[in-house]
Design an enzyme around this catalytic site. Structure first.
Site, PDB file in Angstrom:
ATOM      1  N   HIS A  20       0.947  -6.142   1.089  1.00  0.00           N
ATOM      2  CA  HIS A  20       1.135  -7.354   1.903  1.00  0.00           C
ATOM      3  C   HIS A  20       1.518  -7.063   3.347  1.00  0.00           C
ATOM      4  O   HIS A  20       2.642  -7.363   3.766  1.00  0.00           O
ATOM      5  CB  HIS A  20       2.232  -8.221   1.263  1.00  0.00           C
ATOM      6  CG  HIS A  20       1.839  -8.844  -0.030  1.00  0.00           C
ATOM      7  ND1 HIS A  20       1.014  -9.938  -0.114  1.00  0.00           N
ATOM      8  CD2 HIS A  20       2.171  -8.519  -1.302  1.00  0.00           C
ATOM      9  CE1 HIS A  20       0.844 -10.269  -1.392  1.00  0.00           C
ATOM     10  NE2 HIS A  20       1.543  -9.419  -2.125  1.00  0.00           N
ATOM     11  N   CYS A  70      -3.562  -8.188  -2.771  1.00  0.00           N
ATOM     12  CA  CYS A  70      -2.734  -8.179  -3.976  1.00  0.00           C
ATOM     13  C   CYS A  70      -3.555  -8.543  -5.228  1.00  0.00           C
ATOM     14  O   CYS A  70      -4.494  -7.837  -5.576  1.00  0.00           O
ATOM     15  CB  CYS A  70      -1.519  -9.072  -3.782  1.00  0.00           C
ATOM     16  SG  CYS A  70      -0.176  -8.678  -4.940  1.00  0.00           S
ATOM     17  N   GLU A  87       0.666  -8.783   5.707  1.00  0.00           N
ATOM     18  CA  GLU A  87       0.788 -10.080   6.380  1.00  0.00           C
ATOM     19  C   GLU A  87       2.185 -10.678   6.257  1.00  0.00           C
ATOM     20  O   GLU A  87       2.485 -11.683   6.909  1.00  0.00           O
ATOM     21  CB  GLU A  87      -0.240 -11.068   5.793  1.00  0.00           C
ATOM     22  CG  GLU A  87       0.133 -11.707   4.465  1.00  0.00           C
ATOM     23  CD  GLU A  87      -0.085 -10.811   3.246  1.00  0.00           C
ATOM     24  OE1 GLU A  87       0.131 -11.287   2.111  1.00  0.00           O
ATOM     25  OE2 GLU A  87      -0.474  -9.634   3.428  1.00  0.00           O
TER      26      GLU A  87
END
Length: 302
Positions: A235, A142, A237
């Site tokens: 993202h 990001c 994760e």
């Protein structure tokens, strides 16, 4: 193989409850093995959530990992208890003479600011430069990815008229890439940002390759071999409910797209990206393992 994290780190109980194999420090010390030393430079306000998310995807890989938490040296976190920071995080200034097999740099809630207005920008640039001589492979996420592309290649970010938030299908543009091995031709990725980096702004002749892209929200993955880095603007994760928590935190100012069933914030979302995250992080760890020198002192010398 398990991930090695501090015995008292809050993430430990969460991961063990999920079935992730976590090795105690005392057990790891008895094994005659060269673990991968992976550092997380955690720039997020809620550090416990982020460290748990990253530990989860790293712990699912088949290699033993020594997970170390880093922070900006002089920046004081206002959203995570000082005791937690003091116990589990090392300031970068303490480790700048050490070598790491991998470094992960997270996003940060400063996307709407000019890079040079970020209070820790000077140290951030030093860390990025340090990663070229003291880290074997880098993964940026990001804002961390935006910052790296700006620092290394002069690619600026563009503010968005509305937050890009939701779960978006992305095209796998280079399926033969070692970073994308095993991912389908189209795969879901959570997105949460107020800015973007545009593919048209990436300079030619610098070795940058766009690996994944969304028709709705643009760039996702950029390979940067000259800086032994993989930049992910989004993202993979994220937990199932991360976007829901952000929606609640921001008092419903926007509804994440393609996330809540029927776009109903009262409906529990389905996680359609979990496997994609494990594959991508697993590919990154495997590439680190396959190419890092056995003698960690040799990192940065070849």
């Amino acid at each position: 193989m398990p991930i090695r994290i501090a015995d008292t780190l809050p993430a430990r109980a969460t991961l063990e409850a999920e079935g992730v194999i976590v090795m105690a420090e005392t057990e790891a010390a008895r094994q005659d093995i060269r673990p991968l030393r992976i550092a997380l430079l955690n720039l997020m306000p809620d550090k416990i959530t982020t460290e748990t998310q990253i530990a989860r995807v790293l712990g699912a890989t088949p290699l033993q990992i020594e997970f170390e938490l880093l922070r900006i040296s002089d920046h004081v976190s206002r959203n995570t208890a000082a005791g937690h920071i003091a116990e589990f995080y090392r300031p970068w200034s303490e480790v700048q003479d050490e070598k790491f097999d991998g470094l992960i740099v997270t996003g940060a809630p400063v996307e709407t600011m000019a890079y040079t207005d970020v209070t820790y920008w000077d140290e951030m640039t030093r860390i990025l430069d340090w990663s070229q001589t003291h880290v074997h492979r880098v993964l940026t996420l990001c804002w961390g990815a935006m910052a790296a592309l700006y620092h290394f290649h002069g690619v600026d970010k563009h503010g968005l008229p509305a937050k890009a938030s939701g779960v978006f299908p992305h095209s796998n543009l280079v399926p033969a890439s070692p970073w994308l091995r095993g991912l389908p031709d189209r795969f879901d990725v959570p997105v949460s940002r107020w800015s973007e980096v545009r593919a048209a702004d990436l300079p030619a002749g610098r070795g940058l390759t766009v690996l994944a892209h969304s028709d709705e929200v643009g760039l996702c993955l950029v390979d940067d071999p000259a800086h032994h880095a993989l930049h992910m603007l989004n993202h993979l994760e994220y937990d199932t409910l991360t976007l829901a928590h952000e929606f609640s935190r921001d008092e419903g100012a926007y509804v994440p797209r393609h996330y809540f069933p029927g776009d109903d914030p009262a409906a529990r979302p389905f996680n359609t990206w979990r496997g994609n995250g494990h594959i991508l992080f697993g590919n990154w760890i495997n590439e680190v393992y396959q190419t890092t020198p056995f003698d960690r002192a040799e990192i940065g010398t070849r």
